[in-house]
Design an enzyme around this catalytic site. Sequence first.
Site, PDB file in Angstrom:
ATOM      1  N   ASP A  87       0.951  -1.576   0.217  1.00  0.00           N
ATOM      2  CA  ASP A  87      -0.038   0.250  -0.112  1.00  0.00           C
ATOM      3  C   ASP A  87       0.513   1.274  -0.047  1.00  0.00           C
ATOM      4  OD1 ASP A  87       0.840  -0.144   2.598  1.00  0.00           O
ATOM      5  OD2 ASP A  87      -0.937   0.194   3.369  1.00  0.00           O
ATOM      6  N   SER A  88       2.145   1.521  -0.143  1.00  0.00           N
ATOM      7  CA  SER A  88       3.497   2.289  -0.092  1.00  0.00           C
ATOM      8  C   SER A  88       2.702   2.968  -1.638  1.00  0.00           C
ATOM      9  CB  SER A  88       4.614   1.815  -0.041  1.00  0.00           C
ATOM     10  OG  SER A  88       4.918   0.869  -1.304  1.00  0.00           O
ATOM     11  N   GLU A  95      -0.846  -5.784   9.077  1.00  0.00           N
ATOM     12  CA  GLU A  95      -0.205  -4.911  10.034  1.00  0.00           C
ATOM     13  C   GLU A  95      -0.636  -4.917  11.218  1.00  0.00           C
ATOM     14  OE1 GLU A  95       0.212  -0.412   9.003  1.00  0.00           O
ATOM     15  OE2 GLU A  95       0.693  -1.456   7.060  1.00  0.00           O
ATOM     16  N   GLU A 111       9.819  -4.089  10.481  1.00  0.00           N
ATOM     17  CA  GLU A 111      10.051  -2.836   9.362  1.00  0.00           C
ATOM     18  C   GLU A 111      10.321  -1.488  10.666  1.00  0.00           C
ATOM     19  OE1 GLU A 111       6.846  -0.705   7.002  1.00  0.00           O
ATOM     20  OE2 GLU A 111       8.310   0.761   6.998  1.00  0.00           O
ATOM     21  N   LYS A 146      -1.263  -9.070   3.378  1.00  0.00           N
ATOM     22  CA  LYS A 146      -0.281  -8.820   4.724  1.00  0.00           C
ATOM     23  C   LYS A 146      -1.108  -7.618   5.060  1.00  0.00           C
ATOM     24  CE  LYS A 146       3.573  -5.852   4.327  1.00  0.00           C
ATOM     25  NZ  LYS A 146       2.929  -4.732   4.313  1.00  0.00           N
ATOM     26  N   ASP A 193      -1.228  -6.407   0.567  1.00  0.00           N
ATOM     27  CA  ASP A 193      -1.070  -5.485   1.300  1.00  0.00           C
ATOM     28  C   ASP A 193      -2.270  -5.886   1.443  1.00  0.00           C
ATOM     29  OD1 ASP A 193       0.688  -4.491   3.454  1.00  0.00           O
ATOM     30  OD2 ASP A 193       1.491  -2.963   2.272  1.00  0.00           O
TER      31      ASP A 193
HETATM   32  O1  KIV Z   1       3.573  -1.139   1.351  1.00  0.00           O
HETATM   33  C1  KIV Z   1       4.964  -1.528   2.172  1.00  0.00           C
HETATM   34  O2  KIV Z   1       5.372  -1.240   0.913  1.00  0.00           O
HETATM   35  C2  KIV Z   1       5.491  -2.327   3.028  1.00  0.00           C
HETATM   36  C3  KIV Z   1       6.685  -2.213   2.907  1.00  0.00           C
HETATM   37  C4  KIV Z   1       7.166  -1.188   3.370  1.00  0.00           C
HETATM   38  C5  KIV Z   1       7.113  -3.854   3.835  1.00  0.00           C
HETATM   39  O3  KIV Z   1       4.635  -2.892   3.692  1.00  0.00           O
END
Ligand code: KIV
Length: 263
Positions: A44-45, A114, A181, A112, A83
Site C-alpha cells: 500500500d506504499s 499490519e 519494519e 499482509k 497489503d
Molecule cells: O507497503 C509497503 O511497501 C510495505 C513495505 C514497506 C514492507 O508494507
Amino acid sequence: MRITQTTLQKMLENNEKFTVLTCYDATFATILENAGIDVLLVGDSLGNVLHGENTTLSVSLNDMIYHTRCVARGVSKAFIITDMPFGSYQVSPEQAFENASKILAAGAQMVKIEGGQIMADTIQFLTQRGIPVCAHIGLMPQSIHQLGGYKLQGNSEKSAKQLLSDAKLLEKSGASLLVMEVVPAKLAKKITQALAIPTVGIGAGADCSGQVLVLHDMLGLSQGKKPRFVKDFMADAKSIQEAIANYVTAVKTGQFPGKEHEF
Ligand code: KIV
C-alpha cells in the site's frame, strides 16, 4: 516453478536469504521476476509512490485489487503478497475474510496485515479458512498518527518485549511470514531466532530471513530525505535490470543491508 510459501520456508531451512521488492504493475513485475526477485509485494506504499500521498491511509481495497491484477499478469514464478489496505480488515475477522478473498481472487498468494496481538484472532480466522497471511509489526505505516511519525520501534526494553511476544503470538495464530519494519537489528535477530517462520526485514538488519525495499526507493526515484535503511541501487548500475540484479546478489550474499543501513 512457482515460488510458494513452502519454497520460502525451505529457503529459511537452507539458510538461503530471499528477496522481496514492492511492485505495482505488470512491466516491473516481469523485470523483477527476470532479475531473480523471489517475492513481489503489492504494497500500500503505492499510496506514497504512485498517488503522491503523505501516508498510505487513503489507499482503497479496489486500488489493491487493481494493482494485484496488474502484477499477477506480469509474472509466472514470483510469489505475490498484497497489503490489505487501512480499514479493510480491522473491523472484524469476517470483514477481513471477505476482503482478503477478493485480493486472492485478483492473483495474490498471500495477504499482509499490519498489527500485533490485536490481529491474532483475525489471522487465525483467515488462515483456518485457507488465506495465507504475512504479519507486519514494528513501524506500521497505517498507524502513523498513533505512532507519532516514521520512527524506530522496539527501542525500549518494554516495547522490544512486546514486539517479541507479538511475533510469537502471530506465528501461533497461523501467520506464515513476518515483516519487521524499522526495528533495532539486535531485536530483529532475536525475533527471527525465536520463530520457525521466515522473517522479512526493512530497516531491521541483516539477520532476517529475507529483505524488502520499496521499489522506487531502491531505484533512487523517491523524493525527499532517504531513510537510513534505503540503498540506492541505481547509483552504481547502468540499467534498472542491473540495479535489481545487484540487489538480489547483495541480499543473497548478506552484503545488504550493511551496518550503515541498520539501527
Ligand atoms: O507497503 C509497503 O511497501 C510495505 C513495505 C514497506 C514492507 O508494507
